[in-house]
Design a protein around this motif. Structure first.
Motif, PDB file in Angstrom:
ATOM      1  N   GLU A  23      19.208 -21.405  -5.699  1.00  0.00           N
ATOM      2  CA  GLU A  23      19.720 -22.775  -5.562  1.00  0.00           C
ATOM      3  C   GLU A  23      19.087 -23.512  -4.390  1.00  0.00           C
ATOM      4  O   GLU A  23      19.051 -24.751  -4.370  1.00  0.00           O
ATOM      5  CB  GLU A  23      21.246 -22.775  -5.332  1.00  0.00           C
ATOM      6  N   PHE A  24      18.589 -22.760  -3.404  1.00  0.00           N
ATOM      7  CA  PHE A  24      18.127 -23.361  -2.157  1.00  0.00           C
ATOM      8  C   PHE A  24      16.606 -23.260  -1.998  1.00  0.00           C
ATOM      9  O   PHE A  24      16.084 -23.293  -0.887  1.00  0.00           O
ATOM     10  CB  PHE A  24      18.830 -22.694  -0.973  1.00  0.00           C
ATOM     11  N   GLU A  25      15.901 -23.170  -3.129  1.00  0.00           N
ATOM     12  CA  GLU A  25      14.447 -23.079  -3.101  1.00  0.00           C
ATOM     13  C   GLU A  25      13.891 -23.771  -4.339  1.00  0.00           C
ATOM     14  O   GLU A  25      14.381 -23.558  -5.445  1.00  0.00           O
ATOM     15  CB  GLU A  25      14.013 -21.611  -3.074  1.00  0.00           C
ATOM     16  N   PHE A  26      12.886 -24.630  -4.159  1.00  0.00           N
ATOM     17  CA  PHE A  26      12.219 -25.254  -5.306  1.00  0.00           C
ATOM     18  C   PHE A  26      10.842 -25.746  -4.879  1.00  0.00           C
ATOM     19  O   PHE A  26      10.522 -25.800  -3.677  1.00  0.00           O
ATOM     20  CB  PHE A  26      13.062 -26.399  -5.891  1.00  0.00           C
ATOM     21  N   ASP A  27      10.013 -26.098  -5.861  1.00  0.00           N
ATOM     22  CA  ASP A  27       8.671 -26.589  -5.569  1.00  0.00           C
ATOM     23  C   ASP A  27       8.747 -27.809  -4.656  1.00  0.00           C
ATOM     24  O   ASP A  27       9.625 -28.673  -4.822  1.00  0.00           O
ATOM     25  CB  ASP A  27       7.945 -26.968  -6.865  1.00  0.00           C
ATOM     26  N   GLN A  66      23.035 -27.348   2.961  1.00  0.00           N
ATOM     27  CA  GLN A  66      22.974 -26.542   1.735  1.00  0.00           C
ATOM     28  C   GLN A  66      23.423 -27.350   0.518  1.00  0.00           C
ATOM     29  O   GLN A  66      22.834 -27.257  -0.562  1.00  0.00           O
ATOM     30  CB  GLN A  66      23.830 -25.277   1.885  1.00  0.00           C
ATOM     31  N   ALA A  67      24.462 -28.161   0.683  1.00  0.00           N
ATOM     32  CA  ALA A  67      24.922 -29.013  -0.421  1.00  0.00           C
ATOM     33  C   ALA A  67      23.846 -30.018  -0.805  1.00  0.00           C
ATOM     34  O   ALA A  67      23.621 -30.291  -1.995  1.00  0.00           O
ATOM     35  CB  ALA A  67      26.206 -29.740  -0.011  1.00  0.00           C
ATOM     36  N   LEU A  68      23.161 -30.562   0.184  1.00  0.00           N
ATOM     37  CA  LEU A  68      22.110 -31.542  -0.072  1.00  0.00           C
ATOM     38  C   LEU A  68      20.904 -30.905  -0.757  1.00  0.00           C
ATOM     39  O   LEU A  68      20.380 -31.442  -1.746  1.00  0.00           O
ATOM     40  CB  LEU A  68      21.696 -32.188   1.255  1.00  0.00           C
ATOM     41  N   VAL A  69      20.453 -29.754  -0.252  1.00  0.00           N
ATOM     42  CA  VAL A  69      19.290 -29.084  -0.840  1.00  0.00           C
ATOM     43  C   VAL A  69      19.572 -28.696  -2.297  1.00  0.00           C
ATOM     44  O   VAL A  69      18.720 -28.882  -3.178  1.00  0.00           O
ATOM     45  CB  VAL A  69      18.896 -27.849   0.000  1.00  0.00           C
ATOM     46  N   TYR A  70      20.756 -28.182  -2.557  1.00  0.00           N
ATOM     47  CA  TYR A  70      21.120 -27.821  -3.928  1.00  0.00           C
ATOM     48  C   TYR A  70      21.121 -29.054  -4.837  1.00  0.00           C
ATOM     49  O   TYR A  70      20.619 -29.011  -5.968  1.00  0.00           O
ATOM     50  CB  TYR A  70      22.483 -27.142  -3.939  1.00  0.00           C
ATOM     51  N   SER A  71      21.642 -30.175  -4.340  1.00  0.00           N
ATOM     52  CA  SER A  71      21.676 -31.407  -5.136  1.00  0.00           C
ATOM     53  C   SER A  71      20.264 -31.899  -5.429  1.00  0.00           C
ATOM     54  O   SER A  71      19.963 -32.354  -6.546  1.00  0.00           O
ATOM     55  CB  SER A  71      22.477 -32.486  -4.399  1.00  0.00           C
ATOM     56  N   PHE A  94      11.093 -31.688   3.482  1.00  0.00           N
ATOM     57  CA  PHE A  94      11.059 -30.839   4.668  1.00  0.00           C
ATOM     58  C   PHE A  94      12.488 -30.616   5.165  1.00  0.00           C
ATOM     59  O   PHE A  94      13.235 -31.583   5.371  1.00  0.00           O
ATOM     60  CB  PHE A  94      10.257 -31.488   5.797  1.00  0.00           C
ATOM     61  N   VAL A  95      12.867 -29.359   5.362  1.00  0.00           N
ATOM     62  CA  VAL A  95      14.130 -29.033   6.025  1.00  0.00           C
ATOM     63  C   VAL A  95      13.773 -28.564   7.427  1.00  0.00           C
ATOM     64  O   VAL A  95      13.245 -27.470   7.610  1.00  0.00           O
ATOM     65  CB  VAL A  95      14.924 -27.952   5.267  1.00  0.00           C
ATOM     66  N   ASP A  96      14.020 -29.426   8.396  1.00  0.00           N
ATOM     67  CA  ASP A  96      13.567 -29.164   9.762  1.00  0.00           C
ATOM     68  C   ASP A  96      14.760 -28.812  10.648  1.00  0.00           C
ATOM     69  O   ASP A  96      15.264 -29.628  11.420  1.00  0.00           O
ATOM     70  CB  ASP A  96      12.833 -30.384  10.313  1.00  0.00           C
ATOM     71  N   LEU A 145       9.651 -27.939  -1.662  1.00  0.00           N
ATOM     72  CA  LEU A 145      10.620 -27.786  -0.572  1.00  0.00           C
ATOM     73  C   LEU A 145      10.022 -26.867   0.477  1.00  0.00           C
ATOM     74  O   LEU A 145       9.554 -25.769   0.158  1.00  0.00           O
ATOM     75  CB  LEU A 145      11.932 -27.190  -1.094  1.00  0.00           C
ATOM     76  N   HIS A 146      10.050 -27.309   1.736  1.00  0.00           N
ATOM     77  CA  HIS A 146       9.447 -26.528   2.808  1.00  0.00           C
ATOM     78  C   HIS A 146      10.404 -26.436   3.986  1.00  0.00           C
ATOM     79  O   HIS A 146      10.812 -27.453   4.559  1.00  0.00           O
ATOM     80  CB  HIS A 146       8.131 -27.172   3.260  1.00  0.00           C
ATOM     81  N   TYR A 147      10.791 -25.205   4.337  1.00  0.00           N
ATOM     82  CA  TYR A 147      11.624 -24.979   5.519  1.00  0.00           C
ATOM     83  C   TYR A 147      10.708 -24.857   6.740  1.00  0.00           C
ATOM     84  O   TYR A 147       9.817 -24.006   6.782  1.00  0.00           O
ATOM     85  CB  TYR A 147      12.449 -23.702   5.362  1.00  0.00           C
ATOM     86  N   ILE A 148      10.921 -25.716   7.722  1.00  0.00           N
ATOM     87  CA  ILE A 148      10.094 -25.726   8.926  1.00  0.00           C
ATOM     88  C   ILE A 148      10.461 -24.537   9.802  1.00  0.00           C
ATOM     89  O   ILE A 148      11.634 -24.324  10.122  1.00  0.00           O
ATOM     90  CB  ILE A 148      10.284 -27.044   9.699  1.00  0.00           C
TER      91      ILE A 148
END
Length: 464
Positions: A310-314, A255-260, A276-278, A316-319
């Motif tokens: 904070e945890f969603e942006f263009d 979560q810290a990484l995705v927000y950054s 990709f967040v796998d 970005l794809h959650y597997i």
């Protein structure tokens, strides 16, 4: 009042502390012990009768603090488990994931033993049923709200950063007519960490049980998380048109990484790159962060008001499933892959490494600690060949590391937490959850300031 350190004594994992007040037995944390020369099954050898414990207080969800709770319940504990609301939800996710880890190890053990006389396979420490029995015992308490355990003990949770819901435990005790206070820090976070609030100061106490993970060590100074990410992504994904793989623990670190990354890409500091967040566990735990949005730090909340989630942006794809995960290997554009586990000892990260470790245009960025003996440790050590999924593979990928994502306070943070207490009023400091050399380094600094410091032996009782 009697204190016994049953776990994380002169080692990091397996936090478990027993406080006895007028025959009332309080267990603070009940973590898995992963130290060398211990099998997972050895965690069921409790140095007390689990049915004698009256209540458990959980500082936070990480497995080295929560991971042996289902064993405790399986072996007879039938009391309440007190924690903050996010800790209850994240613990359930992590404990269910532990069951999967146990079962996967059992399956692998079965394949290796086939046709050989190695005796019975090791059984899982606990199963899904035991996790469900455990989560039914959770009773949640908000931060900074005193909660009376019985006529003699009052509990207050103090936020300490480190992980969503992580708390120091402060107990106000009536010990045969004498009022005493004791605090257990749990794991102390660091200041200015992405998403999380800074640790709050502890109230005045008589006794302090403090973690010492980073005793004697300091985090890197000078660079920022944002700059390290920009430099790494620019080289790996833009200049070299390659891929960046970031092993990250699913809860907290991801979560810290995705927000950054969100801050970097949403402000146009880098051109768009597919991310990709796998990790199914990361996806589930991110929803817990969203649910408890009010507990995030002021910067994250301000970002939400002005920029959105904070945890969603263009890009970005959650597997969602294993099929999608396998398809990433067919994505030939520059990309960033975030996957678990952080030390590379299991999970989908091993598939990504298997497919990319021999790719000259791949960079692997470590953002967390890797214990000795793990695949991550061997890569960071510079081994030219590593064993992944039954094959020896040459390492052609670029290996990088940063400690800026560590959610543990360093030496100065830890010592500063103790120094909030006046040495003439604090009767004893017990150091736990650290290697021996870390404890000694921290003890030396504190003793120079006039504190009485104890580095406790495992299972030795101290009268307070």
């Amino acid at each position: 009042m009697k204190l016994t350190i049953h776990g994380a004594a002169r080692q990091v994992t397996g936090s478990m502390h027993l406080l006895e007040v007028n025959r009332y037995k309080i267990l603070i944390d009940c973590g898995l012990d992963y130290e060398k020369d211990r099998s997972v099954q050895s965690n069921e050898n409790f140095p007390f009768n689990p049915s004698d414990i009256d209540v458990v207080i959980l500082t936070h969800a990480h497995i080295d603090h929560s991971g042996n709770l289902p064993t405790l319940v399986r072996m007879g504990f039938d009391g309440q488990i007190l924690c903050t609301p996010p800790t209850a939800e994240l613990s359930e996710l992590l404990l269910m994931d532990s069951v999967n880890v146990f079962l996967n190890k059992q399956q692998k053990s079965g394949r290796h033993r086939r046709g050989r006389n190695h005796g019975p396979r090791p059984q899982p420490l606990y199963l899904q049923k035991h996790v469900m029995d455990t989560t039914e015992r959770f009773v949640t308490i908000a931060f900074n709200k005193p909660f009376r355990l019985n006529g003699d003990v009052e509990l207050t949770f103090i936020p300490v950063g480190h992980l969503l819901g992580a708390a120091a435990v402060v107990l106000k005790v009536n010990d045969n007519g004498e009022e005493k206070t004791i605090a257990f820090t749990g794991d102390i976070g660091r200041k200015n960490y992405p998403v999380l609030d800074d640790p709050q100061p502890l109230p005045k106490v008589d006794y302090l049980v403090s973690e010492s993970t980073y005793g004697g060590r300091s985090h890197s100074k000078g660079e920022t998380i944002e700059q390290v990410l920009i430099d790494t992504i620019e080289k790996a994904c833009i200049k070299e048109s390659g891929r960046l793989i970031i092993p990250a623990f699913s809860i907290g670190r991801t979560q810290a990484l995705v927000y950054s990354l969100n801050k970097i890409f949403s402000t146009g500091k880098l051109p768009p790159v597919k991310v990709f967040v796998d990790s199914p566990l990361a996806s589930a735990s991110t929803n817990v962060f969203r649910k408890h949005h009010a507990l995030l730090n002021a910067e994250a909340q301000d970002f939400y008001r002005t920029q959105g989630d904070e945890f969603e942006f263009d890009n970005l794809h959650y597997i969602e499933n294993l099929k999608e995960s396998q398809q990433i290997s067919n994505y030939f554009e520059p990309c960033i892959i975030i996957s678990s586990a952080g030390m590379l000892e299991g999970g989908r990260i091993q598939d990504h490494l298997y497919n990319n470790i021999q790719n000259y245009y791949c960079t692997i960025l470590f953002i967390g600690y890797c214990a000795k003996g793990t695949l991550g440790f061997r890569l960071l050590r510079g081994d030219p060949v590593v064993h992944i999924k039954d094959r020896d593979l040459a390492v052609y990928a670029t290996i990088k590391k940063t400690d800026l994502f560590s959610a543990h306070g360093d030496h100065e943070d830890l010592v500063s937490t103790v120094r909030q207490q006046a040495p003439q009023n604090l009767k004893k400091v017990f150091l736990v959850h650290g290697e021996a050399e870390s404890m000694v380094a921290m003890a030396n600094d504190l003793q120079q300031d006039g504190y009485e410091v104890v580095i406790p032996e495992k299972d030795l009782a101290y009268d307070l």
